[in-house]
Design a protein around this motif. Structure first.
Motif, PDB file in Angstrom:
ATOM      1  N   MET A   1       0.846  -1.192   0.000  1.00 13.05           N
ATOM      2  CA  MET A   1       0.000   0.000   0.000  1.00 13.05           C
ATOM      3  C   MET A   1       0.883   1.244   0.000  1.00 13.05           C
ATOM      4  SD  MET A   1      -2.941   1.149   2.779  1.00 13.05           S
ATOM      5  CE  MET A   1      -4.137  -0.036   2.134  1.00 13.05           C
ATOM      6  N   ARG A   4       1.454   7.191   2.060  1.00 11.74           N
ATOM      7  CA  ARG A   4       0.462   8.123   2.607  1.00 11.74           C
ATOM      8  C   ARG A   4      -0.890   7.440   2.798  1.00 11.74           C
ATOM      9  NH1 ARG A   4       3.070  12.699  -1.016  1.00 11.74           N
ATOM     10  NH2 ARG A   4       2.761  11.030  -2.492  1.00 11.74           N
ATOM     11  N   SER A   5      -1.241   6.562   1.875  1.00 10.31           N
ATOM     12  CA  SER A   5      -2.500   5.838   2.002  1.00 10.31           C
ATOM     13  C   SER A   5      -2.512   4.980   3.258  1.00 10.31           C
ATOM     14  CB  SER A   5      -2.741   4.962   0.770  1.00 10.31           C
ATOM     15  OG  SER A   5      -2.821   5.755  -0.390  1.00 10.31           O
ATOM     16  N   TRP A   6      -1.393   4.363   3.570  1.00 11.32           N
ATOM     17  CA  TRP A   6      -1.295   3.556   4.788  1.00 11.32           C
ATOM     18  C   TRP A   6      -1.476   4.430   6.025  1.00 11.32           C
ATOM     19  CZ3 TRP A   6      -2.371  -0.371   7.270  1.00 11.32           C
ATOM     20  CH2 TRP A   6      -1.690  -0.815   8.404  1.00 11.32           C
ATOM     21  N   TRP A   8      -3.249   7.151   6.147  1.00  9.65           N
ATOM     22  CA  TRP A   8      -4.685   7.478   6.209  1.00  9.65           C
ATOM     23  C   TRP A   8      -5.484   6.304   6.763  1.00  9.65           C
ATOM     24  CZ3 TRP A   8      -4.059   9.282   0.509  1.00  9.65           C
ATOM     25  CH2 TRP A   8      -3.484  10.557   0.490  1.00  9.65           C
ATOM     26  N   VAL A  71     -10.205   6.082   0.089  1.00  3.29           N
ATOM     27  CA  VAL A  71      -8.780   5.945   0.373  1.00  3.29           C
ATOM     28  C   VAL A  71      -8.094   5.161  -0.746  1.00  3.29           C
ATOM     29  CG1 VAL A  71      -7.060   5.036   1.983  1.00  3.29           C
ATOM     30  CG2 VAL A  71      -9.146   6.104   2.861  1.00  3.29           C
ATOM     31  N   ASP A  72      -8.754   4.124  -1.236  1.00  2.00           N
ATOM     32  CA  ASP A  72      -8.201   3.326  -2.328  1.00  2.00           C
ATOM     33  C   ASP A  72      -7.935   4.189  -3.561  1.00  2.00           C
ATOM     34  OD1 ASP A  72      -7.805   0.629  -3.802  1.00  2.00           O
ATOM     35  OD2 ASP A  72      -9.383   1.608  -4.965  1.00  2.00           O
ATOM     36  N   ALA A  74      -7.500   7.494  -3.653  1.00  2.86           N
ATOM     37  CA  ALA A  74      -6.401   8.413  -3.348  1.00  2.86           C
ATOM     38  C   ALA A  74      -5.062   7.676  -3.413  1.00  2.86           C
ATOM     39  CB  ALA A  74      -6.601   9.040  -1.973  1.00  2.86           C
ATOM     40  N   GLY A  75      -5.048   6.411  -2.991  1.00  6.53           N
ATOM     41  CA  GLY A  75      -3.825   5.609  -3.094  1.00  6.53           C
ATOM     42  C   GLY A  75      -3.428   5.346  -4.530  1.00  6.53           C
ATOM     43  N   GLU A  78      -1.810   8.427  -5.638  1.00  4.44           N
ATOM     44  CA  GLU A  78      -0.471   8.528  -5.044  1.00  4.44           C
ATOM     45  C   GLU A  78       0.544   7.681  -5.806  1.00  4.44           C
ATOM     46  OE1 GLU A  78       1.840   7.436  -0.860  1.00  4.44           O
ATOM     47  OE2 GLU A  78      -0.349   7.381  -0.939  1.00  4.44           O
ATOM     48  N   GLU A 246      -4.122  15.354  -1.368  1.00  2.00           N
ATOM     49  CA  GLU A 246      -3.618  15.167  -0.002  1.00  2.00           C
ATOM     50  C   GLU A 246      -4.316  16.107   0.980  1.00  2.00           C
ATOM     51  OE1 GLU A 246       0.566  15.702  -0.260  1.00  2.00           O
ATOM     52  OE2 GLU A 246       0.906  13.771  -1.275  1.00  2.00           O
ATOM     53  N   MET A 249      -7.791  14.741   1.685  1.00  3.93           N
ATOM     54  CA  MET A 249      -7.772  13.566   2.566  1.00  3.93           C
ATOM     55  C   MET A 249      -7.550  13.979   4.013  1.00  3.93           C
ATOM     56  SD  MET A 249      -8.502  11.005   0.665  1.00  3.93           S
ATOM     57  CE  MET A 249      -8.077   9.635   1.751  1.00  3.93           C
TER      58      MET A 249
END
Length: 267
Positions: A1, A4-6, A8, A71-72, A74-75, A78, A246, A249
């Motif tokens: 992952m 940053r996603s992790w 979040w 979140v997925d 946004a990941g 990223e 970002e 989020m």
């Protein structure tokens, strides 16, 4: 992952002063099965599995991943942005090699094709698509006939300051580049790329610039509608777009942290 996603995900799942994730609790949501176009599909799947078919169970499944799906997306943005930045660094390294061997290839205004440039453009187009996915998962029109209610995380939230704050944050996100990314990604997803033939970079003051279209404020039907008068470059746009994602989020998670239902507070 992605990193940053992790971060979040960790904030959403665990946090001081609460006993549950930030998306847990029926009071967070509009608890009306008729509002969710996913309901019939969930109902059919639960019937096949022999699970209870009450509305509460269906609503739980309809809402349980709405925040995680944001979140997925946004990941995905990223990851695409990181690939884009890696490709840009590879372009810089290639330019340095060209300058060492034959500086005449770096004449101002010259267009250049190279695998590093192609890689950057493909990564950028992926970033634009993920930005559109993020926007859709926040709020979109229904795709199944017969449903009038908008779908996504924000329409599903119960009314109140939590939802109002996310509506305002989404508006800032759209203005921060996501609306433009959506318009451009519609072109690439459904019709054509923004460039004909090989994707190019253009020499400007000894550097390779990836020319980016002037601001796109509406859907477009053909690449020839794009103009390039403002001298924008893809690196600036991509960095600005990722920055807007970002910021959104952070705003979203901070808002949810501030509005945990009272029954789940531990302090």
């Amino acid at each position: 992952m992605p990193e940053r996603s992790w971060q979040w995900v960790k904030r959403i799942t665990w946090g001081e002063g609460r006993a549950v994730p930030l998306d847990f609790g029926m009071e967070l949501w509009k608890w009306d099965v008729s509002l969710y176009e996913s309901a019939e599909g969930i109902r059919a799947a639960m019937a096949r599995a022999g699970k209870p078919l009450d509305d509460d169970a269906i609503l739980y499944e309809a809402t349980r991943s709405l925040l995680a799906d944001v979140v997925d997306a946004a990941g995905g943005a990223e990851q695409a942005h990181q690939r884009f930045r890696d490709a840009v660094e590879a372009i810089k390294a290639q330019v340095a090699r060209w300058a060492d061997s034959d500086s005449s290839v770096l004449s101002d205004g010259m267009g250049l094709v190279d695998p590093t440039v192609e890689a950057a453009w493909y990564a950028l187009e992926e970033l634009l698509v993920w930005a559109r996915v993020l926007s859709d998962r926040l709020k979109r029109k229904p795709v199944i006939r017969g449903y009038r209610a908008d779908q996504g995380l924000i329409p599903a939230l119960a009314g109140g300051p939590r939802r109002d704050a996310l509506v305002a944050a989404r508006a800032r996100l759209l203005q921060g580049g996501v609306e433009e990314a959506t318009n451009l990604s519609n072109l690439s997803l459904h019709m054509q790329s923004s460039q004909t033939g090989s994707r190019i970079g253009r020499v400007r003051s000894g550097e390779i610039i990836l020319p980016f279209p002037d601001r796109v404020t509406t859907r477009i039907g053909h690449r020839w509608q794009l103009t390039y008068d403002a001298g924008r470059d893809a690196v600036t746009f991509a960095d600005s777009l990722m920055g807007a994602i970002e910021r959104f989020m952070e705003e979203m998670i901070t808002t949810l942290e501030a509005h945990v239902p009272e029954r789940f507070r531990t302090e």
